[in-house]
Write an enzyme that holds these catalytic residues in place. Structure first.
Site, PDB file in Angstrom:
ATOM      1  N   LYS A 161       3.407  27.043 -12.066  1.00  0.00           N
ATOM      2  CA  LYS A 161       4.164  27.815 -10.742  1.00  0.00           C
ATOM      3  C   LYS A 161       3.379  29.100  -9.627  1.00  0.00           C
ATOM      4  CE  LYS A 161       8.736  29.892 -11.083  1.00  0.00           C
ATOM      5  NZ  LYS A 161       8.925  29.234  -9.698  1.00  0.00           N
ATOM      6  N   HIS A 210       7.578  30.047 -17.378  1.00  0.00           N
ATOM      7  CA  HIS A 210       7.292  29.038 -17.017  1.00  0.00           C
ATOM      8  C   HIS A 210       6.043  28.339 -17.017  1.00  0.00           C
ATOM      9  CE1 HIS A 210      10.864  29.893 -14.898  1.00  0.00           C
ATOM     10  NE2 HIS A 210      11.354  29.880 -14.173  1.00  0.00           N
TER      11      HIS A 210
END
Ligand SMILES: NC(=O)C1=CN([C@@H]2O[C@H](COP(=O)(O)OP(=O)(O)OC[C@H]3O[C@@H](n4cnc5c(N)ncnc54)[C@H](OP(=O)(O)O)[C@@H]3O)[C@@H](O)[C@H]2O)C=CC1
Ligand SMILES: O=C(O)C1=N[C@H](C(=O)O)C[C@H](O)C1
Length: 274
Positions: free
Chosen positions: A164, A160
């Protein structure tokens, strides 16, 4: 079933998902943006929600009072933080409205509170609101059931964007749960979340997780079944946050006429095998 458009509140309105949700509510028929809520003290409070989401002004100003926002609404779309989601679950239950929860990184205690709120509210919660990942989870469960744990190791890999804040991702855990279900084991006692230093050989029957973070990656997930001399890999790539937003709006419309309870995206998509 009501014919009136479903009035939805987007919380975390200025966030990455909040903006995608505002655009999706604008796009999909049968729903209307009722209110937009941001973090108290945020510089986005008082700003036009449509403008922040790139749609142009829509006259809905981002507020910081969730109770007032929920009062005459039919549902809330919530992709925020675990603490915020907990607070909103109690308020949504009080207001008897649908609560769609995409927030990840919830603790066991958070999950307990959300489950308690679902005695009065219709809640749909999933670590991934997209169709593709939920279908993938059904396939992972089938593969895990078919492949002997003595011969096949399962590893879940995810990547990600650098902003995040939780790991492993909600999706990685959802896929790990699917694999554990296929094997008939409890993920919490069979998962390996971290490897570092002299780990010794891999313990058969465990499900491993590996986390990568960097750049602007929206969401990449693979489940790898590794056997002697062969590997089966199943993967999903998210190219746009609209896939999660579309699923969330779909879930709200689905939950509108349900009984109070805690539902998953597998229920919404008709993929549940229970
Ligand atoms: N289930 C799914 O399909 C998906 C889940 N997610 C999850 O959704 C969550 C949000 O992700 P993302 O949009 O990228 O994160 P962002 O940080 O961009 O957005 C979160 C938003 O919530 C706001 N917020 C924080 N506290 C409050 C509060 N008390 N009241 C109202 N708003 C608040 C933040 O404001 P501020 O920045 O001012 O603190 C921010 O705007 C994460 O848990 C992520 O993992 C993401 C994509 C898909
Ligand atoms: O934080 C994100 O961005 C995402 N979070 C969800 C997760 O934790 O799996 C879903 C998606 O992968 C994007």
């Amino acid at each position: 079933m009501s014919d009136a458009a479903m009035k939805l509140v987007v919380v975390g309105a200025a966030g990455r998902m909040g903006q995608a949700l505002i655009r999706m509510v604008h796009e999909i028929e049968g729903v209307v943006l009722h209110a937009a809520v941001g973090r108290p003290g945020s510089p986005f409070i008082g700003k036009d929600a449509g403008e922040i989401a790139g749609l142009g002004p829509n006259g809905i100003l981002i507020g910081d009072d969730p109770l007032a926002a929920f009062l005459h609404a039919d549902g809330v779309l919530d992709f925020t933080t675990p603490a915020t989601t907990n607070e909103f679950a109690a308020l949504a239950a009080q207001a008897r409205i649908v609560h769609i929860i995409g927030t990840t990184g919830c603790s066991v205690e958070d999950e307990r509170k959300i489950s308690a709120a679902s005695r009065h509210a219709r809640i749909v919660k999933s670590g991934n609101m997209g169709l593709g990942v939920n279908l993938l989870s059904v396939l992972v469960e089938q593969a895990a059931r078919a492949l002997d744990p003595a011969d096949w190791d399962i590893e879940v890999l995810e990547m990600h964007h650098k902003r995040k804040v939780d790991a492993p991702s909600g999706t990685a855990l959802l896929l790990g749960e699917a694999a554990a279900k296929g094997r008939g084991i409890d993920l919490s006692t069979h998962s390996v979340r971290v490897r570092d230093g002299h780990t010794g050989p891999r313990e058969a029957g465990t499900i491993g997780f590996a986390t990568l973070r960097g750049g602007s990656v929206i969401g990449e997930h693979s489940v790898i079944f590794a056997g002697e001399g062969e590997r089966v890999s199943m993967a999903h790539s998210a190219g746009d946050r609209s896939i999660f937003a579309r699923g969330a709006v779909k879930a709200a419309l689905w939950a509108r006429d349900r009984k109070p309870g805690l539902y998953s995206m597998l229920d919404v998509l008709g993929l549940s095998q229970n």
